[in-house]
Design a protein around this motif. Structure first.
Motif, PDB file in Angstrom:
ATOM      1  N   GLY A 160       0.834  -1.133  -0.078  1.00  0.00           N
ATOM      2  CA  GLY A 160      -0.085  -0.352  -0.033  1.00  0.00           C
ATOM      3  C   GLY A 160       0.492   1.277   0.365  1.00  0.00           C
ATOM      4  N   THR A 161       2.332   1.286  -0.134  1.00  0.00           N
ATOM      5  CA  THR A 161       2.954   2.462  -0.171  1.00  0.00           C
ATOM      6  C   THR A 161       3.813   2.507  -1.738  1.00  0.00           C
ATOM      7  N   THR A 162       3.812   1.853  -2.990  1.00  0.00           N
ATOM      8  CA  THR A 162       4.396   1.445  -3.908  1.00  0.00           C
ATOM      9  C   THR A 162       3.942   1.266  -5.522  1.00  0.00           C
ATOM     10  N   LEU A 163       3.523   2.298  -6.113  1.00  0.00           N
ATOM     11  CA  LEU A 163       2.775   2.563  -8.121  1.00  0.00           C
ATOM     12  C   LEU A 163       3.795   1.278  -8.081  1.00  0.00           C
ATOM     13  N   CYS A 164       2.882   0.334  -9.057  1.00  0.00           N
ATOM     14  CA  CYS A 164       3.569  -0.177  -9.728  1.00  0.00           C
ATOM     15  C   CYS A 164       3.535   0.581 -11.010  1.00  0.00           C
ATOM     16  N   ILE A 165       4.959   0.567 -12.134  1.00  0.00           N
ATOM     17  CA  ILE A 165       4.907   0.446 -12.877  1.00  0.00           C
ATOM     18  C   ILE A 165       5.697  -0.802 -13.617  1.00  0.00           C
ATOM     19  N   SER A 166       5.476  -0.726 -15.056  1.00  0.00           N
ATOM     20  CA  SER A 166       6.073  -2.518 -15.587  1.00  0.00           C
ATOM     21  C   SER A 166       6.172  -2.669 -17.047  1.00  0.00           C
ATOM     22  N   ARG A 180      -2.164   9.050  -8.512  1.00  0.00           N
ATOM     23  CA  ARG A 180      -0.958   7.808  -8.006  1.00  0.00           C
ATOM     24  C   ARG A 180      -1.772   7.017  -6.603  1.00  0.00           C
ATOM     25  N   LEU A 181      -2.536   7.727  -5.746  1.00  0.00           N
ATOM     26  CA  LEU A 181      -2.759   6.747  -4.228  1.00  0.00           C
ATOM     27  C   LEU A 181      -3.949   6.290  -4.287  1.00  0.00           C
ATOM     28  N   ALA A 182      -5.362   6.549  -5.825  1.00  0.00           N
ATOM     29  CA  ALA A 182      -5.882   6.071  -5.882  1.00  0.00           C
ATOM     30  C   ALA A 182      -5.445   4.151  -6.443  1.00  0.00           C
ATOM     31  N   MET A 183      -3.955   4.007  -7.386  1.00  0.00           N
ATOM     32  CA  MET A 183      -3.684   2.732  -7.604  1.00  0.00           C
ATOM     33  C   MET A 183      -3.336   2.300  -6.674  1.00  0.00           C
ATOM     34  N   ASN A 198      -6.054   0.929  -4.321  1.00  0.00           N
ATOM     35  CA  ASN A 198      -6.754  -0.208  -5.591  1.00  0.00           C
ATOM     36  C   ASN A 198      -5.349  -1.610  -5.450  1.00  0.00           C
ATOM     37  N   ALA A 199      -4.902  -0.935  -5.939  1.00  0.00           N
ATOM     38  CA  ALA A 199      -3.495  -2.232  -6.035  1.00  0.00           C
ATOM     39  C   ALA A 199      -3.364  -3.170  -4.603  1.00  0.00           C
ATOM     40  N   ARG A 200      -3.342  -2.513  -3.243  1.00  0.00           N
ATOM     41  CA  ARG A 200      -3.159  -3.354  -1.676  1.00  0.00           C
ATOM     42  C   ARG A 200      -4.605  -3.835  -1.900  1.00  0.00           C
ATOM     43  N   VAL A 201      -5.187  -3.929  -2.352  1.00  0.00           N
ATOM     44  CA  VAL A 201      -7.359  -4.120  -1.888  1.00  0.00           C
ATOM     45  C   VAL A 201      -6.877  -5.927  -2.661  1.00  0.00           C
ATOM     46  N   LEU A 202      -6.857  -5.282  -4.007  1.00  0.00           N
ATOM     47  CA  LEU A 202      -6.304  -6.783  -4.874  1.00  0.00           C
ATOM     48  C   LEU A 202      -4.903  -7.512  -4.487  1.00  0.00           C
ATOM     49  N   LEU A 238      -5.257 -11.974 -13.501  1.00  0.00           N
ATOM     50  CA  LEU A 238      -4.911 -11.859 -12.669  1.00  0.00           C
ATOM     51  C   LEU A 238      -5.961 -10.790 -11.678  1.00  0.00           C
ATOM     52  N   GLY A 239      -6.773  -9.928 -12.493  1.00  0.00           N
ATOM     53  CA  GLY A 239      -7.932  -8.713 -12.203  1.00  0.00           C
ATOM     54  C   GLY A 239      -7.076  -7.904 -12.084  1.00  0.00           C
ATOM     55  N   ILE A 240      -6.096  -7.731 -12.891  1.00  0.00           N
ATOM     56  CA  ILE A 240      -5.117  -6.430 -12.826  1.00  0.00           C
ATOM     57  C   ILE A 240      -5.491  -5.547 -13.963  1.00  0.00           C
ATOM     58  N   VAL A 241      -6.027  -4.346 -13.788  1.00  0.00           N
ATOM     59  CA  VAL A 241      -5.972  -2.964 -15.004  1.00  0.00           C
ATOM     60  C   VAL A 241      -5.206  -2.184 -14.804  1.00  0.00           C
ATOM     61  N   GLU A 242      -4.651  -1.835 -15.659  1.00  0.00           N
ATOM     62  CA  GLU A 242      -4.261  -0.750 -15.898  1.00  0.00           C
ATOM     63  C   GLU A 242      -4.703   0.364 -16.258  1.00  0.00           C
ATOM     64  N   GLY A 243      -3.871   0.996 -14.887  1.00  0.00           N
ATOM     65  CA  GLY A 243      -4.541   2.455 -14.995  1.00  0.00           C
ATOM     66  C   GLY A 243      -5.763   2.340 -13.623  1.00  0.00           C
ATOM     67  N   VAL A 244      -5.781   1.333 -12.940  1.00  0.00           N
ATOM     68  CA  VAL A 244      -6.595   0.696 -11.731  1.00  0.00           C
ATOM     69  C   VAL A 244      -5.621   0.495 -10.818  1.00  0.00           C
ATOM     70  N   HIS A 245      -4.581  -0.289 -10.932  1.00  0.00           N
ATOM     71  CA  HIS A 245      -3.658  -0.656  -9.980  1.00  0.00           C
ATOM     72  C   HIS A 245      -1.944  -0.874 -10.219  1.00  0.00           C
TER      73      HIS A 245
END
Length: 86
Positions: A12-18, A64-67, A70-74, A30-37
């Motif tokens: 819940g602290t880091t925005l992933c960029i891949s 950034r905070l929203a992603m 969202n990523a932490r929840v997922l 895996l339920g991962i959506v670009e721009g959401v997670h």
């Protein structure tokens, strides 16, 4: 996409960029959506733009905070974690 990705997302602290994969199902399955997670890039220039925007421009902070949230929840959903390789 592996366990390390989900470990980072679960903080819940880091925005992933891949880098964007040729097979988008690797994320969507895996339920991962670009721009959401997370953010995805296809070129070095696109990567640099994302990093500059999301680290140096205040107007990107809410996104950034929203992603990150969202990523932490997922990542904390039990069914999301990939199965370990044999």
């Amino acid at each position: 996409m592996g366990q390390r990705f989900f470990e980072i997302m679960s903080t819940g602290t880091t925005l992933c960029i891949s880098n964007r994969l040729d097979n988008s199902a690797a994320y969507s399955s895996l339920g991962i959506v670009e721009g959401v997670h997370l953010l995805l890039f296809s070129s070095v220039n696109e990567f640099v733009d994302l990093v500059v925007n999301y680290t140096q421009r205040a107007e990107y902070e809410p996104r950034r905070l929203a992603m990150v949230r969202n990523a932490r929840v997922l990542a904390t959903l039990d069914e999301t974690w990939p199965e370990p390789a044999d």
